[in-house]
Each structure stands twice: as structure tokens, then as C-alpha cells.
Design a protein around this motif. Structure first.
Motif, short mmCIF file in Angstrom:
data_model
loop_
_atom_site.label_atom_id
_atom_site.label_comp_id
_atom_site.label_asym_id
_atom_site.label_seq_id
_atom_site.Cartn_x
_atom_site.Cartn_y
_atom_site.Cartn_z
N ALA A 40 -82.80 47.35 -51.12
CA ALA A 40 -82.81 46.22 -52.04
C ALA A 40 -84.12 46.13 -52.82
N TRP A 41 -85.25 46.31 -52.12
CA TRP A 41 -86.57 46.35 -52.75
C TRP A 41 -87.31 47.54 -52.16
N PRO A 42 -87.72 48.52 -52.94
CA PRO A 42 -88.39 49.70 -52.40
C PRO A 42 -89.62 49.34 -51.58
N VAL A 43 -89.86 50.06 -50.51
CA VAL A 43 -90.98 49.77 -49.62
C VAL A 43 -92.33 49.81 -50.34
N PRO A 44 -92.59 50.78 -51.24
CA PRO A 44 -93.87 50.73 -51.96
C PRO A 44 -94.07 49.44 -52.76
N LEU A 45 -92.98 48.90 -53.30
CA LEU A 45 -93.07 47.63 -54.00
C LEU A 45 -93.45 46.51 -53.04
N LEU A 46 -92.90 46.54 -51.82
CA LEU A 46 -93.22 45.53 -50.81
C LEU A 46 -94.67 45.67 -50.35
N ASP A 47 -95.14 46.91 -50.22
CA ASP A 47 -96.54 47.14 -49.85
C ASP A 47 -97.47 46.52 -50.89
N ALA A 48 -97.16 46.78 -52.15
CA ALA A 48 -98.00 46.25 -53.23
C ALA A 48 -97.93 44.72 -53.28
N MET A 49 -96.76 44.17 -53.00
CA MET A 49 -96.61 42.72 -52.99
C MET A 49 -97.47 42.10 -51.90
N ALA A 50 -97.49 42.71 -50.71
CA ALA A 50 -98.30 42.20 -49.61
C ALA A 50 -99.78 42.19 -50.00
N GLU A 51 -100.23 43.23 -50.70
CA GLU A 51 -101.63 43.27 -51.15
C GLU A 51 -101.91 42.15 -52.14
N ARG A 52 -100.98 41.93 -53.04
CA ARG A 52 -101.17 40.86 -54.02
C ARG A 52 -101.24 39.50 -53.35
N LEU A 53 -100.47 39.34 -52.27
CA LEU A 53 -100.44 38.06 -51.56
C LEU A 53 -101.60 37.90 -50.59
N GLY A 54 -102.24 39.00 -50.23
CA GLY A 54 -103.21 38.93 -49.14
C GLY A 54 -102.52 38.63 -47.83
N ALA A 55 -101.28 39.14 -47.70
CA ALA A 55 -100.44 38.81 -46.55
C ALA A 55 -100.56 39.85 -45.44
N ARG A 56 -100.30 39.43 -44.24
CA ARG A 56 -100.12 40.38 -43.15
C ARG A 56 -98.89 41.23 -43.45
N ARG A 57 -98.98 42.52 -43.15
CA ARG A 57 -97.87 43.45 -43.48
C ARG A 57 -97.42 44.16 -42.22
N THR A 58 -96.12 44.08 -41.96
CA THR A 58 -95.51 44.78 -40.83
C THR A 58 -94.36 45.63 -41.32
N THR A 59 -94.36 46.90 -40.95
CA THR A 59 -93.24 47.80 -41.21
C THR A 59 -92.62 48.16 -39.86
N VAL A 60 -91.37 47.83 -39.68
CA VAL A 60 -90.66 48.14 -38.45
C VAL A 60 -90.02 49.51 -38.63
N GLU A 61 -90.58 50.51 -37.97
CA GLU A 61 -90.13 51.88 -38.16
C GLU A 61 -88.68 52.07 -37.74
N ASP A 62 -88.04 53.06 -38.37
CA ASP A 62 -86.66 53.43 -38.06
C ASP A 62 -85.68 52.30 -38.30
N THR A 63 -85.99 51.45 -39.29
CA THR A 63 -85.04 50.40 -39.68
C THR A 63 -84.95 50.38 -41.20
N GLY A 64 -83.88 49.74 -41.70
CA GLY A 64 -83.66 49.59 -43.11
C GLY A 64 -83.86 48.15 -43.55
N HIS A 65 -82.87 47.62 -44.25
CA HIS A 65 -82.99 46.29 -44.86
C HIS A 65 -82.94 45.15 -43.84
N SER A 66 -82.49 45.42 -42.62
CA SER A 66 -82.33 44.35 -41.64
C SER A 66 -83.00 44.70 -40.31
N PRO A 67 -84.34 44.75 -40.26
CA PRO A 67 -85.01 45.03 -38.99
C PRO A 67 -84.69 43.99 -37.93
N ASN A 68 -84.37 42.76 -38.35
CA ASN A 68 -83.99 41.70 -37.42
C ASN A 68 -82.75 42.08 -36.61
N ALA A 69 -81.84 42.86 -37.20
CA ALA A 69 -80.61 43.26 -36.52
C ALA A 69 -80.69 44.68 -35.97
#
Length: 301
Positions: free
Chosen positions: A250-279
Motif C-alpha cells: 500500500a505504501w512502499p517501505v522506503p517511503l515509510l522510512d522517509a516519513m518516520a525521519e520527517r516525523l522524528g518518530a520511532r521506527r519499527t520494521t517487523v521482518e518477514d511481514t507485509g501490510h499487516s504485521p499485527n496479523a
């Protein structure tokens, strides 16, 4: 659409309708607020069941977790008037849910999490009233409209809604996903689809039919036209967390990485998952969430 790993609620969890100033919302509620309370909002065509795998590990970590069906989603229901699903209306619903949780517990402010479309709604709620929340977590949610590949799928759905019934659309979507699964273009591979437990498959069908078409239409258009409000969010004095899988359709991961930098947000990537790491990997996702919430709202003493 998230696919819950299972449907049975863990011990101590309750399913009920939470009364708010804007009506009653179907929720799953689990745990005691020893370290805080979290309100979870599902994504497009999703529901509270998308978070079922998070309930027990987050409750064990000391959090009360409340996952809610939004207005027009699954068991909450809603009117056929499209105006009821404008983003500002859904944001007001989120604030009402947060207020209801606060009135019950008379404790600290709730942490807010929104998955995908739910993240856009959560962002709108926080921008409207940042002082009502302890933190904001955006899960698999980007800065604006979804990627072009998903825009195509959303436009197909919008074209079908006025002319086909919900059952006809369901069958068409399943056929499309099956054909795309063979080429690797679908969110789930053909093998993953075949491995879906029968009760989960039946639930996905039942949930789709229960969604209010007007809600699907309005929120679909939001996914296509959402503006980038990252700078507005970054200006708030609120702890922020951006969580995603290692791939996202839905949103490419590099775009999310850049968004986190713009926000100054904590960034977590859950490996081996796609759009729904919660599931897809709920235990690992819950550890990341509990770590963030515990860091921004440490336990008393």
C-alpha cells in the motif's frame, strides 16, 4: 484487507458494545491498565478481529487493549448516508471512544494506534485534539494516498459498488486475488490463500457482507485523495511511532522510512511481514508496541 490468524478471543477478553457520546461501537477489550490503555483502529474493509493476535501479549505486558470496529465496519454498523463517513466524522468517533475509555478508567490518556486507513483516521483525530492521547502509532500507514498499484484496485472497487451487490463484489474480488496470486501480485500468495483456516475464510466473507457500502465508498476515496499531513503531525509535541512490515503493497517501505525521519518518530520494521504485521507476526509486533508505550509512559514507581 487484514486476515486474522485466528478468531477465538484469549482468556479474559470481552466482546461488547462500548457506549460513547457518538453511539455504541463493537469492541474487543482485554487486559488491565497497569501500564496504560491502548485504542486500536482497523484498516480499510478491516475490523477489530485484525488485532486478535495482539490482545494476549499486550495484556500480559500490562496494557488494557481495546480494538474497535469503526462506524460502518462489521459489527458496529452505520447509516447509508455517505456524509457519516467523512474523515472528520470518523476522527470525532475516535475522540469519543478515547473519552469513553477515560471515563471508565479515570486513568492516564490512551495510546492510539491506527492500521492503514485507520492510521489516516487516527492522524486526523490527533491533529484535531492532540492533548487527548498519550502517543500515536501509525501501522502500515503512509503520508498520503496509497501507491499506484493499490489505487488501481481501489478504483475497481469504487466502479463496482454502484452496479454490483456486496456478494457479487466479494466473488469478483476473490477471483481477482486468485489470478493475481498466481503471478505474485496479490497481497497473499495462492499457497497462503489455500492455507487459510475455513473458519477464518467464512469470517472474511461474513465481515465483507456486514460492511456498510457507503462507508467503503467514502473511505476508498480517502485512500485515493489523502493529502500529506506529515509536517502538521511533526509539529505536535506527541510521541510518535511508525510500524510496518518489511514489505508493503500500500505504501512502499522506503517511503515509510522517509516519513518516520520527517516525523522524528520511532521506527519499527517487523521482518518477514507485509501490510499487516499485527496479523502476520503478532507476538513480535506486540513486543515493539509494548516497548514504545512503556518508554513514553513508564509505570509508576
Amino acid at each position: 484487507m487484514s486476515k486474522p490468524p485466528f478468531l477465538e478471543l484469549p482468556p479474559g477478553a470481552r466482546a461488547y458494545r462500548l457506549e460513547t457520546a457518538r453511539g455504541a461501537f463493537a469492541v474487543h477489550d482485554c487486559g488491565a491498565p497497569e501500564r496504560g490503555t491502548a485504542l486500536l483502529l482497523p484498516g480499510f474493509t478491516g475490523s477489530k478481529e485484525d488485532f486478535v493476535g495482539l490482545l494476549e501479549p499486550l495484556a500480559s505486558a500490562g496494557f488494557r487493549v481495546v480494538a474497535a470496529d469503526g462506524r460502518g465496519q462489521y459489527e458496529t454498523g452505520g447509516p447509508s448516508d455517505e456524509g457519516a463517513y467523512a474523515q472528520d466524522e470518523l476522527a470525532r468517533d475516535t475522540l469519543a471512544l478515547a473519552d469513553a475509555l477515560g471515563a471508565e478508567g479515570e486513568g492516564p490518556l490512551p495510546h492510539l494506534l491506527g492500521h492503514s486507513l485507520g492510521g489516516l483516521v487516527a492522524r486526523a483525530a490527533v491533529l484535531r485534539a492532540p492533548a487527548r492521547f498519550a502517543s500515536l502509532t501509525l501501522m502500515s500507514c503512509g503520508p498520503g494516498a496509497v501507491a499506484p498499484s493499490q489505487q488501481r484496485r481501489v478504483n475497481l472497487l469504487l466502479g463496482a459498488l454502484p452496479v454490483l451487490g456486496m456478494e457479487e463484489i466479494w466473488q469478483a474480488m476473490r477471483e481477482l486475488d486468485q489470478s493475481l496470486g498466481e503471478t505474485g501480485e496479490a497481497p497473499y500468495s495462492a499457497a497462503e490463500e489455500a492455507a487459510t483456516p475455513p473458519d477464518v475464510e467464512a469470517f472474511l466473507h461474513r465481515r465483507w457482507l456486514a460492511n456498510v457500502p457507503a462507508q467503503i465508498a467514502v473511505t476508498a476515496r480517502q485512500l485515493l485523495a489523502e493529502p500529506d499531513r506529515t509536517e502538521e503531525l511533526a509539529a505536535l509535541e506527541l510521541p510518535l511511532h511508525l510500524v510496518s512490515g518489511s514489505v508493503d503493497d500500500a505504501w512502499p517501505v522506503p517511503l515509510l522510512d522517509a516519513m518516520a525521519e520527517r516525523l522524528g518518530a520511532r521506527r519499527t520494521t517487523v521482518e518477514d511481514t507485509g501490510h499487516s504485521p499485527n496479523a502476520e507476526r503478532p507476538e513480535a509486533t506486540a513486543r515493539a508496541l509494548a516497548g514504545f508505550w512503556g518508554a513514553v509512559s513508564p509505570s509508576p514507581g
